[in-house]
Design a protein around this motif. Structure first.
Motif, PDB file in Angstrom:
ATOM      1  N   LEU A  41       0.820  -1.212   0.000  1.00 51.68           N
ATOM      2  CA  LEU A  41       0.000   0.000   0.000  1.00 51.68           C
ATOM      3  C   LEU A  41       0.852   1.259   0.000  1.00 51.68           C
ATOM      4  O   LEU A  41       0.436   2.286  -0.523  1.00 51.68           O
ATOM      5  CB  LEU A  41      -0.939  -0.002   1.204  1.00 51.68           C
ATOM      6  N   ARG A  42       2.034   1.191   0.564  1.00 47.82           N
ATOM      7  CA  ARG A  42       2.943   2.328   0.530  1.00 47.82           C
ATOM      8  C   ARG A  42       3.297   2.666  -0.913  1.00 47.82           C
ATOM      9  O   ARG A  42       3.346   3.832  -1.301  1.00 47.82           O
ATOM     10  CB  ARG A  42       4.198   2.007   1.321  1.00 47.82           C
ATOM     11  N   LYS A  43       3.512   1.630  -1.734  1.00 43.42           N
ATOM     12  CA  LYS A  43       3.837   1.857  -3.143  1.00 43.42           C
ATOM     13  C   LYS A  43       2.619   2.331  -3.931  1.00 43.42           C
ATOM     14  O   LYS A  43       2.738   3.140  -4.839  1.00 43.42           O
ATOM     15  CB  LYS A  43       4.394   0.589  -3.761  1.00 43.42           C
ATOM     16  N   VAL A  44       1.451   1.826  -3.597  1.00 44.57           N
ATOM     17  CA  VAL A  44       0.231   2.186  -4.326  1.00 44.57           C
ATOM     18  C   VAL A  44      -0.158   3.643  -4.077  1.00 44.57           C
ATOM     19  O   VAL A  44      -0.410   4.399  -5.011  1.00 44.57           O
ATOM     20  CB  VAL A  44      -0.939   1.248  -3.929  1.00 44.57           C
ATOM     21  N   TRP A  45      -0.203   4.056  -2.812  1.00 42.39           N
ATOM     22  CA  TRP A  45      -0.706   5.384  -2.481  1.00 42.39           C
ATOM     23  C   TRP A  45       0.352   6.473  -2.561  1.00 42.39           C
ATOM     24  O   TRP A  45       0.031   7.640  -2.750  1.00 42.39           O
ATOM     25  CB  TRP A  45      -1.342   5.387  -1.088  1.00 42.39           C
ATOM     26  N   GLY A  46       1.609   6.129  -2.379  1.00 43.81           N
ATOM     27  CA  GLY A  46       2.665   7.131  -2.474  1.00 43.81           C
ATOM     28  C   GLY A  46       2.734   8.021  -1.240  1.00 43.81           C
ATOM     29  O   GLY A  46       2.205   7.710  -0.185  1.00 43.81           O
ATOM     30  N   GLY A  47       3.402   9.165  -1.404  1.00 43.08           N
ATOM     31  CA  GLY A  47       3.623  10.044  -0.270  1.00 43.08           C
ATOM     32  C   GLY A  47       2.971  11.397  -0.390  1.00 43.08           C
ATOM     33  O   GLY A  47       3.287  12.306   0.373  1.00 43.08           O
TER      34      GLY A  47
END
Length: 114
Positions: free
Chosen positions: A34-40
């Protein structure tokens, strides 16, 4: 609600990122995906913080279904320090509570018709 969102996006997010690193030590957990999917970005930070908030709540509910859902996101047996948990739960809880109060207040406003 807006103040809680601003605090969540700026002050609390580095702590939430640290919680993500603690609960997902290996790539099979969905916290890292999910960190990769949603980004920062701002929307990604809100989504990631709501997932962490949901994880912290669901791992404490004593029914097996909620434990399994928390285990999909991260390791539910990991010991997270109280300070980190407060950074994740207080701003997110205030944001959700403020949203609920807003929608209830709008429903009871005189002259407001759906």
């Amino acid at each position: 609600m807006l103040i809680a969102q601003i605090a969540l996006l700026t002050i609390a997010f580095p702590k939430i990122r640290r919680i993500e690193e603690l609960i997902a030590p290996s790539p099979e957990y969905s916290a890292l995906r999910l960190r990769k999917v949603w980004g920062g970005g701002p929307y990604g930070r809100l989504m990631r913080s709501s997932y962490v908030w949901r994880f912290l709540l669901m791992r404490k509910i004593p029914f097996g279904h909620f434990k399994r859902l928390a285990a999909d996101f991260g390791d539910p047996d990991i010991d997270i320090p109280v300070g980190l948990r407060l950074y994740a739960t207080v701003p997110s809880g205030m944001m959700f509570l403020g949203g609920a109060i807003f929608f209830i207040a709008v429903a009871f406003m005189p002259g407001f018709e759906y």
